[in-house]
Design a protein around this motif. Structure first.
Motif, PDB file in Angstrom:
ATOM      1  N   ALA A  89       0.808  -1.221   0.000  1.00 50.75           N
ATOM      2  CA  ALA A  89       0.000   0.000   0.000  1.00 50.75           C
ATOM      3  C   ALA A  89       0.838   1.267   0.000  1.00 50.75           C
ATOM      4  O   ALA A  89       0.301   2.363  -0.178  1.00 50.75           O
ATOM      5  CB  ALA A  89      -0.932   0.000   1.207  1.00 50.75           C
ATOM      6  N   GLY A  90       2.150   1.151   0.219  1.00 53.49           N
ATOM      7  CA  GLY A  90       3.020   2.317   0.218  1.00 53.49           C
ATOM      8  C   GLY A  90       3.228   2.943   1.573  1.00 53.49           C
ATOM      9  O   GLY A  90       3.919   3.958   1.693  1.00 53.49           O
ATOM     10  N   ARG A  91       2.667   2.333   2.623  1.00 53.05           N
ATOM     11  CA  ARG A  91       2.783   2.938   3.947  1.00 53.05           C
ATOM     12  C   ARG A  91       4.219   2.908   4.468  1.00 53.05           C
ATOM     13  O   ARG A  91       4.641   3.830   5.185  1.00 53.05           O
ATOM     14  CB  ARG A  91       1.837   2.244   4.923  1.00 53.05           C
ATOM     15  N   LEU A  92       4.984   1.879   4.139  1.00 50.79           N
ATOM     16  CA  LEU A  92       6.370   1.822   4.597  1.00 50.79           C
ATOM     17  C   LEU A  92       7.212   2.903   3.929  1.00 50.79           C
ATOM     18  O   LEU A  92       8.076   3.516   4.555  1.00 50.79           O
ATOM     19  CB  LEU A  92       6.967   0.443   4.321  1.00 50.79           C
ATOM     20  N   THR A  93       6.952   3.138   2.648  1.00 56.44           N
ATOM     21  CA  THR A  93       7.686   4.186   1.939  1.00 56.44           C
ATOM     22  C   THR A  93       7.312   5.562   2.478  1.00 56.44           C
ATOM     23  O   THR A  93       8.179   6.421   2.693  1.00 56.44           O
ATOM     24  CB  THR A  93       7.399   4.106   0.435  1.00 56.44           C
ATOM     25  N   GLU A  94       6.020   5.779   2.719  1.00 58.41           N
ATOM     26  CA  GLU A  94       5.569   7.071   3.269  1.00 58.41           C
ATOM     27  C   GLU A  94       6.182   7.332   4.640  1.00 58.41           C
ATOM     28  O   GLU A  94       6.484   8.487   4.980  1.00 58.41           O
ATOM     29  CB  GLU A  94       4.047   7.074   3.386  1.00 58.41           C
ATOM     30  N   ALA A  95       6.392   6.285   5.421  1.00 58.33           N
ATOM     31  CA  ALA A  95       6.963   6.432   6.760  1.00 58.33           C
ATOM     32  C   ALA A  95       8.475   6.532   6.748  1.00 58.33           C
ATOM     33  O   ALA A  95       9.096   6.687   7.803  1.00 58.33           O
ATOM     34  CB  ALA A  95       6.524   5.263   7.633  1.00 58.33           C
ATOM     35  N   GLY A  96       9.092   6.435   5.574  1.00 52.72           N
ATOM     36  CA  GLY A  96      10.542   6.511   5.471  1.00 52.72           C
ATOM     37  C   GLY A  96      11.253   5.234   5.856  1.00 52.72           C
ATOM     38  O   GLY A  96      12.466   5.239   6.093  1.00 52.72           O
ATOM     39  N   LEU A  97      10.521   4.116   5.908  1.00 52.94           N
ATOM     40  CA  LEU A  97      11.118   2.834   6.285  1.00 52.94           C
ATOM     41  C   LEU A  97      11.572   2.023   5.085  1.00 52.94           C
ATOM     42  O   LEU A  97      12.284   1.032   5.251  1.00 52.94           O
ATOM     43  CB  LEU A  97      10.108   2.019   7.100  1.00 52.94           C
ATOM     44  N   THR A 128       7.056  -0.543  31.056  1.00 53.44           N
ATOM     45  CA  THR A 128       7.628  -0.568  29.705  1.00 53.44           C
ATOM     46  C   THR A 128       6.553  -0.872  28.679  1.00 53.44           C
ATOM     47  O   THR A 128       5.781  -1.827  28.842  1.00 53.44           O
ATOM     48  CB  THR A 128       8.744  -1.622  29.602  1.00 53.44           C
ATOM     49  N   PHE A 129       6.515  -0.068  27.633  1.00 47.26           N
ATOM     50  CA  PHE A 129       5.575  -0.243  26.530  1.00 47.26           C
ATOM     51  C   PHE A 129       6.375  -0.613  25.295  1.00 47.26           C
ATOM     52  O   PHE A 129       7.256   0.137  24.853  1.00 47.26           O
ATOM     53  CB  PHE A 129       4.806   1.057  26.286  1.00 47.26           C
ATOM     54  N   VAL A 130       6.078  -1.774  24.707  1.00 46.99           N
ATOM     55  CA  VAL A 130       6.752  -2.221  23.487  1.00 46.99           C
ATOM     56  C   VAL A 130       5.795  -2.042  22.313  1.00 46.99           C
ATOM     57  O   VAL A 130       4.746  -2.687  22.250  1.00 46.99           O
ATOM     58  CB  VAL A 130       7.212  -3.685  23.589  1.00 46.99           C
ATOM     59  N   ALA A 131       6.157  -1.150  21.398  1.00 46.96           N
ATOM     60  CA  ALA A 131       5.371  -0.904  20.193  1.00 46.96           C
ATOM     61  C   ALA A 131       5.964  -1.703  19.042  1.00 46.96           C
ATOM     62  O   ALA A 131       7.187  -1.857  18.946  1.00 46.96           O
ATOM     63  CB  ALA A 131       5.359   0.587  19.858  1.00 46.96           C
ATOM     64  N   LEU A 132       5.108  -2.200  18.164  1.00 45.32           N
ATOM     65  CA  LEU A 132       5.583  -2.939  16.990  1.00 45.32           C
ATOM     66  C   LEU A 132       5.580  -2.075  15.744  1.00 45.32           C
ATOM     67  O   LEU A 132       6.175  -2.463  14.731  1.00 45.32           O
ATOM     68  CB  LEU A 132       4.713  -4.183  16.760  1.00 45.32           C
ATOM     69  N   VAL A 133       4.927  -0.917  15.805  1.00 47.39           N
ATOM     70  CA  VAL A 133       4.855  -0.005  14.662  1.00 47.39           C
ATOM     71  C   VAL A 133       5.266   1.378  15.147  1.00 47.39           C
ATOM     72  O   VAL A 133       4.544   2.011  15.940  1.00 47.39           O
ATOM     73  CB  VAL A 133       3.438   0.035  14.066  1.00 47.39           C
ATOM     74  N   ALA A 134       6.404   1.881  14.687  1.00 42.27           N
ATOM     75  CA  ALA A 134       6.992   3.111  15.213  1.00 42.27           C
ATOM     76  C   ALA A 134       6.061   4.323  15.168  1.00 42.27           C
ATOM     77  O   ALA A 134       5.965   5.061  16.157  1.00 42.27           O
ATOM     78  CB  ALA A 134       8.301   3.410  14.486  1.00 42.27           C
ATOM     79  N   PRO A 135       5.360   4.592  14.042  1.00 41.01           N
ATOM     80  CA  PRO A 135       4.551   5.815  13.999  1.00 41.01           C
ATOM     81  C   PRO A 135       3.414   5.850  15.018  1.00 41.01           C
ATOM     82  O   PRO A 135       2.869   6.917  15.290  1.00 41.01           O
ATOM     83  CB  PRO A 135       3.999   5.812  12.568  1.00 41.01           C
ATOM     84  N   PHE A 136       3.041   4.711  15.586  1.00 42.52           N
ATOM     85  CA  PHE A 136       1.910   4.659  16.504  1.00 42.52           C
ATOM     86  C   PHE A 136       2.341   4.403  17.946  1.00 42.52           C
ATOM     87  O   PHE A 136       1.525   4.051  18.783  1.00 42.52           O
ATOM     88  CB  PHE A 136       0.916   3.589  16.053  1.00 42.52           C
ATOM     89  N   ALA A 137       3.632   4.604  18.222  1.00 40.95           N
ATOM     90  CA  ALA A 137       4.099   4.455  19.599  1.00 40.95           C
ATOM     91  C   ALA A 137       3.630   5.648  20.423  1.00 40.95           C
ATOM     92  O   ALA A 137       3.779   6.792  20.006  1.00 40.95           O
ATOM     93  CB  ALA A 137       5.620   4.357  19.625  1.00 40.95           C
TER      94      ALA A 137
END
Length: 310
Positions: free
Chosen positions: A48-56, A235-244
């Motif tokens: 979907a392009g979300r990784l590219t949009e996020a700079g990943l 401690t909070f472990v996020a799996l998706v950086a933009p939503f931490a």
């Protein structure tokens, strides 16, 4: 060989089955004849392009799909010492610029693969690398010790299920957040307590864990709603950086980034063979039906992984 690629971002319809050259292994690499490759949420984000949009992920004219692989080595480059042609292996492709594993062959570094578990089918083994390594690193990042309490959102999913089992091995108390109907499933995976709604999640969790849980692994990407269940200094472990969520109340927020660790993958494979970890296949589809697999994953509610069979 046939492989799944995208030339442009969009819905499942942008996935293309194309002929590409069979890759050749370089020094320290093996070529795997793919028997099975699971579809994961990150594949949907890449398409979907979300990784590219996020700079990943760097922009590219064509992107190969797929991270997980299970199959048999059919060629090895110089200085490969731990594996031989014919070995059944599992592996993880964690380089987003490389050709993907939704293909008939894939080349990986020897350090990214492990012997496949022998107690399950090669199809089931394909669900282990990405989800198992993600869950394992997430549990380790919590820093919890025996007797402490962990909240797991999305606990019935591919990552969440492995988190529950790995947490049980460490002697942790787990509170699982799932959809109604998944209670029995997560209890068989080791959940101590179960919550079936995300409404006022913090309050619901604090009724079970006074003062809040010691750590959260947010596989469902609930963000601040899950953080509300965390005690101060937890401690909070996020799996998706933009939503931490932000580290409020003295909490520590970390983002789990998976790595293709063949040595640890071998240990996880052994845990499968000892019945401590449970790979789950929702169903299988031929490689040509990758778009259908993506559609099913996006619809949600899939328990286990959809696995593509070349």
């Amino acid at each position: 060989m046939r492989s799944i690629i995208v030339h442009r971002f969009g819905g499942p319809e942008v996935l293309e089955l194309v002929d590409t050259p069979v890759p050749e292994p370089a020094q320290g690499q093996v070529r795997i004849r793919v028997a099975a490759s699971s579809v994961n949420p990150i594949d949907l984000s890449a398409r979907a392009g979300r990784l590219t949009e996020a700079g990943l992920m760097a922009p590219a004219p064509r992107i190969g799909m797929g991270w997980d692989v299970a199959g048999h080595i059919d060629a090895a480059g110089p200085e490969v010492v731990r594996f031989c042609v014919g070995d059944a292996v599992v592996g993880l492709r964690d380089l987003l610029f490389a050709p993907g594993s939704h293909a008939e062959h894939v080349v990986l570094d020897e350090s990214a693969i492990a012997a496949a578990p022998q107690s399950v089918s090669i199809t089931a083994a394909a669900t282990l690398p990405l989800n198992g390594l993600t869950a394992d690193r997430a549990v380790n990042l919590t820093g919890l010790s025996r007797g402490q309490t962990l909240l797991v959102t999305g606990a019935a999913g591919g990552v969440g299920g492995f988190v529950l089992e790995l947490a049980a091995l460490k002697g942790l108390r787990t509170i699982a957040v799932v959809r109604p109907g998944d209670e029995d499933l997560v209890r068989t995976l080791g959940a101590s307590d179960v919550i079936t709604s995300t409404e006022q999640l913090g309050l619901a969790v604090r009724r079970l864990a006074h003062g809040g849980v010691d750590a959260v692994i947010d596989a469902a990407v609930l963000g601040i709603r899950a953080h509300d269940a965390l005690r101060g200094g937890g401690t909070f472990v996020a799996l998706v950086a933009p939503f931490a969520p932000p580290p409020i109340r003295g909490t520590r927020v970390v983002v789990q980034e998976v790595v293709a660790d063949g040595a640890r993958l071998a240990e996880l494979s052994a845990l499968v063979d000892s019945a401590a970890l449970t790979p789950r296949v929702a169903h299988t589809l031929p490689l040509a039906d990758a778009a259908q697999a993506h559609t099913q994953m996006e619809r949600g509610g899939v328990r286990g992984r959809v696995v593509l069979i070349p």
